[in-house]
Design an enzyme around this catalytic site. Structure first.
Site, PDB file in Angstrom:
ATOM      1  N   GLY A  14       0.777  -1.232   0.000  1.00 10.78           N
ATOM      2  CA  GLY A  14       0.000   0.000   0.000  1.00 10.78           C
ATOM      3  C   GLY A  14       0.806   1.278   0.000  1.00 10.78           C
ATOM      4  CE  LYS A  64     -11.520 -10.632 -13.722  1.00  9.52           C
ATOM      5  NZ  LYS A  64     -10.192 -11.163 -13.600  1.00  9.52           N
ATOM      6  CG  MET A  89      -0.632  -8.106  -7.256  1.00  8.84           C
ATOM      7  SD  MET A  89       0.268  -6.992  -8.356  1.00  8.84           S
ATOM      8  CE  MET A  89       1.241  -8.174  -9.256  1.00  8.84           C
ATOM      9  NE  ARG A  90      -8.718 -11.499  -8.382  1.00  3.39           N
ATOM     10  CZ  ARG A  90      -8.177 -12.711  -8.304  1.00  3.39           C
ATOM     11  NH1 ARG A  90      -7.086 -12.907  -7.617  1.00  3.39           N
ATOM     12  NH2 ARG A  90      -8.730 -13.737  -8.902  1.00  3.39           N
ATOM     13  CG  LEU A  91      -5.814  -9.353 -15.980  1.00  5.28           C
ATOM     14  CD1 LEU A  91      -5.962 -10.343 -17.132  1.00  5.28           C
ATOM     15  CD2 LEU A  91      -5.251  -8.040 -16.493  1.00  5.28           C
ATOM     16  CB  ILE A  92     -10.415  -4.623 -14.019  1.00  7.50           C
ATOM     17  CG1 ILE A  92      -9.553  -4.011 -12.917  1.00  7.50           C
ATOM     18  CG2 ILE A  92     -11.855  -4.125 -13.924  1.00  7.50           C
ATOM     19  CD1 ILE A  92     -10.023  -4.269 -11.510  1.00  7.50           C
ATOM     20  CG  HIS A 108       3.012  -1.671 -15.104  1.00 11.90           C
ATOM     21  ND1 HIS A 108       2.708  -2.884 -14.505  1.00 11.90           N
ATOM     22  CD2 HIS A 108       4.031  -1.926 -15.954  1.00 11.90           C
ATOM     23  CE1 HIS A 108       3.516  -3.812 -14.982  1.00 11.90           C
ATOM     24  NE2 HIS A 108       4.324  -3.269 -15.866  1.00 11.90           N
TER      25      HIS A 108
END
Length: 193
Positions: A14, A64, A89-92, A108
Site C-alpha cells: 500500500g 470473476k 494483482m488481478r485483471l479487472i 505500473h
C-alpha cells in the site's frame, strides 16, 4: 465544492495508497480500499487513515463476475466515481469495466508497453535495460494495455538491484500518481460544468 469519491484497489503493502492519503491536495476523497489479499499490509494502513476496507478472497467466489458484482454493490453504495489500482494483482473484468468505463486507472512500474504484468522491475534488470520507468494508464480488458496517460523515465544504474531500483521507481510513483489523479479527476469535473 464536494470532492469526488474514489476507491483504491490494492493487494500488497500500500505504498501508493499511503502516498495518496498523504497528499493534502488530492482532488478526490478516498472512501474505500478494496483488497483481494486478506492480511495484506495495505489493510492496516487503510484502518490507520480511517478508510473503509472491503477485503475479499477471490477463491470464495465461483466466478470473476460474482466476485466483481459483490465489489460493485459496495462501490455503488459509497457513491464511488473513480477506481485507482495501486498494486492490485488481478485483471479487472467486464463487470467493473462496464460500470466504470473510462474511470479506472492503474500505475505500473515500467515504461509500457515494455514489461507488462508481474515482476516488471526484475524483467527490466534481467534485460539489461539502461532505463525503465513508471506508467499511469487507463484500464481496459488486457494486462497493462490501456491508453497511457503519463510516463516518467527512471535510469537503471549498473549496480542496481531489484530493491534499489524499486525504491527509486516508488519515489516517482508516489509523486506521479496523485498528480495524474488530479489531472483526470479535474478534467471530468470541467466537462460536467
Amino acid at each position: 465544492m464536494r470532492k469526488i469519491k474514489a476507491a483504491v484497489f490494492a493487494s500488497g503493502t500500500g505504498s501508493n495508497f499511503e502516498a495518496m492519503m498523504n497528499d493534502e491536495n488530492l482532488a478526490c476523497e478516498i472512501v474505500l480500499l478494496v483488497c483481494d489479499k486478506p492480511g495484506a499490509t495495505v489493510i492496516d494502513k487503510a484502518n490507520q487513515y480511517g478508510v473503509q476496507t472491503f477485503v475479499l478472497n477471490p477463491r470464495d467466489y465461483d466466478t470473476k463476475q460474482e466476485y466483481e458484482s459483490n465489489i460493485l454493490i459496495t462501490v455503488r453504495e459509497l457513491e464511488v466515481e473513480w477506481i485507482f489500482l495501486a498494486g492490485y494483482m488481478r485483471l479487472i473484468g467486464p463487470t467493473l469495466l462496464e460500470a466504470y468505463e473510462g474511470r479506472i486507472i492503474n500505475i505500473h512500474p515500467s515504461l509500457l508497453p515494455n514489461f507488462p504484468g508481474k515482476d516488471a522491475i526484475g524483467q527490466a534488470i534481467r534485460a539489461a535495460c539502461k532505463t525503465t520507468g513508471v506508467t499511469v494508464h487507463y484500464v481496459d480488458e488486457g494486462m497493462d494495455t490501456g491508453p497511457i496517460i503519463a510516463q516518467k523515465k527512471v535510469e537503471i544504474f549498473p549496480n542496481d538491484t531489484e530493491e534499489t531500483l524499486k525504491s527509486r521507481i516508488q519515489e516517482i510513483e508516489h509523486a506521479l500518481y496523485p498528480e495524474v489523479i488530479n489531472m483526470v479527476v479535474g478534467l471530468v469535473e470541467l466537462e460536467e460544468v
